[in-house]
Scaffold this active site. Sequence first.
Site, mmCIF file in Angstrom:
data_model
loop_
_atom_site.group_PDB
_atom_site.id
_atom_site.type_symbol
_atom_site.label_atom_id
_atom_site.label_comp_id
_atom_site.label_asym_id
_atom_site.label_seq_id
_atom_site.Cartn_x
_atom_site.Cartn_y
_atom_site.Cartn_z
ATOM 1 N N LYS A 81 0.840 -1.200 0.000
ATOM 2 C CA LYS A 81 0.000 0.000 0.000
ATOM 3 C C LYS A 81 0.877 1.252 0.000
ATOM 4 O O LYS A 81 1.847 1.351 0.757
ATOM 5 C CB LYS A 81 -0.897 -0.036 1.241
ATOM 6 C CG LYS A 81 -1.922 1.074 1.356
ATOM 7 C CD LYS A 81 -2.732 0.853 2.624
ATOM 8 C CE LYS A 81 -3.833 1.896 2.812
ATOM 9 N NZ LYS A 81 -4.612 1.627 4.047
ATOM 10 N N SER A 156 -9.255 1.806 2.881
ATOM 11 C CA SER A 156 -8.323 2.590 2.088
ATOM 12 C C SER A 156 -7.296 1.744 1.336
ATOM 13 O O SER A 156 -6.564 2.246 0.493
ATOM 14 C CB SER A 156 -7.605 3.593 2.982
ATOM 15 O OG SER A 156 -6.860 2.946 4.006
ATOM 16 N N SER A 180 -9.973 -0.839 6.723
ATOM 17 C CA SER A 180 -9.246 -0.582 5.486
ATOM 18 C C SER A 180 -8.509 -1.778 4.919
ATOM 19 O O SER A 180 -8.034 -1.725 3.788
ATOM 20 C CB SER A 180 -8.256 0.574 5.694
ATOM 21 O OG SER A 180 -8.943 1.792 5.851
#
Length: 498
Positions: A81, A156, A180
């Site tokens: 990420k 996210s 997330s």
Amino acid sequence: MQLKLASELQRKYNVTSVEVVQAYIDRIQEVNPLINALVKDRFAAALQEAAQVDKLIDEETGGEDVLEDRLPLLGVPITVKESFALQGMPNSTGLLSRRSVVSGVDAPPVALLKRAGAIPLGVTNCSELCMWLESHNHLYGTTRNPYQLARIAGGSSGGEGSIIGSGASVIGVGSDIGGSIRMPCFFNGIFGHKPTSGIVCNDGQYPPPSGQQPRFLCTGPMCRYAQDLVPMLKIMAGPDAEKLSLSADVDLSKVRFFSVPHDGGSPLLSPVDPQLIQAQKKVVERLEADLRVKVQEMRIPQLKYSFQIWGAMMSSPGKDGKIPTSFAELMAGGGKKVWPVWELCKWMLGLSPHTIAAIGLALVEMFQSSQPSQFILQQKESLQRELEALLGSDGVLLYPSHPQLAPKHHHPLFTPFNFSYTGIFNILGLPVTQCPLGLSVEGLPLGVQLVAGRLQDRLPLATALYLEQAFGGWREPDAMSHGPTSAQSAPRFLSHTT
């Protein structure tokens, strides 16, 4: 990839680590123009590192076990990420003002994975400042769901969910402060685990948590195959992995199972999709038939206040009495202060560098108190006590991953509180595994959360392994299965060897 598998591939099939990494690079190049998940690659460096792996294997004279013990992920391609520091890669978290920020070091969990032999292929998209249900920002654009491109990949960690779900990455690193990891894993039909709070180091992420938020933020693994969760978690947790007893055998017939079909009917949240309720019922039926256990269906009234509890605790001062850094300050990225009302006006004219989701969060924050009401605090404490007593050291709770199947792009703007189905467990600090359960009639992933008591991560992880066998686990998206490098033909690594 363990040395045992690497050498077996080389010996039996003449497959090198370079060829393995190249296969995943080819897959990314095939699907990424459709899903926009990987936002910056390091393909050249990854191929060089794969060549070093091949050389290391060829030169090792101490036998396979030597490298297998020291480098359990030797040659395994991974993605990370973008909000995590990965040396030489951008670390903007979707902020235009941070577009030139490049990491000089690795975040601790990333460093541990690399030290174990993993080869990063690049970094993936996230929502602006990691605080929204959809991975969309003005720096990298919108990430799409590989099952239906018109649907969200979640946030996210949506880039990770999408790239893994499309079969273009083996394993990935995500973070989770309100769901997330689990929401993108749910929407993209893969496995993910939010560990017990405090087990995996959260350093090396932007934005850094403040106030009480460090207690709620978790870093964890995301992958297509349930077998990969435990080896990843062992590595990412470092010495603290011992607290979880992940190598201990789990007899699922001795686990107490509970099922909660919904939050009790909060007016702020969408009703749970009937297909998700039915999928959870099928899990209950399968557990009872195969394991000869009795799954107790329950209602927990305090869950109706999940959003209020999450919001109150996220904005509460830390032990030092300092309130968390405001979202408007974070949006500034160290630059000129952002005024949410003015930013909204700019957005209406198409002049704002920020997404409407981020602006909306900053506006809501202006009217939010940093002191939780006594009623909400009481609900939180009551829920904490009830779940800890219920789950103990041998209980697993089934709970919906989200009230809806993967929504269409930007639809979360109309249902902004639905993340509460995942967010409440961040506040409670409990370990949760997201498990896919096949596809809906629309072809979208179904799933369920598996929740356990603190430090009992091995229980939901073992249950996920069972459910993968029972319901088939990850399914290759139809839209991604007809290209020259179908995910079904890409090598499977950890799941066969760890």
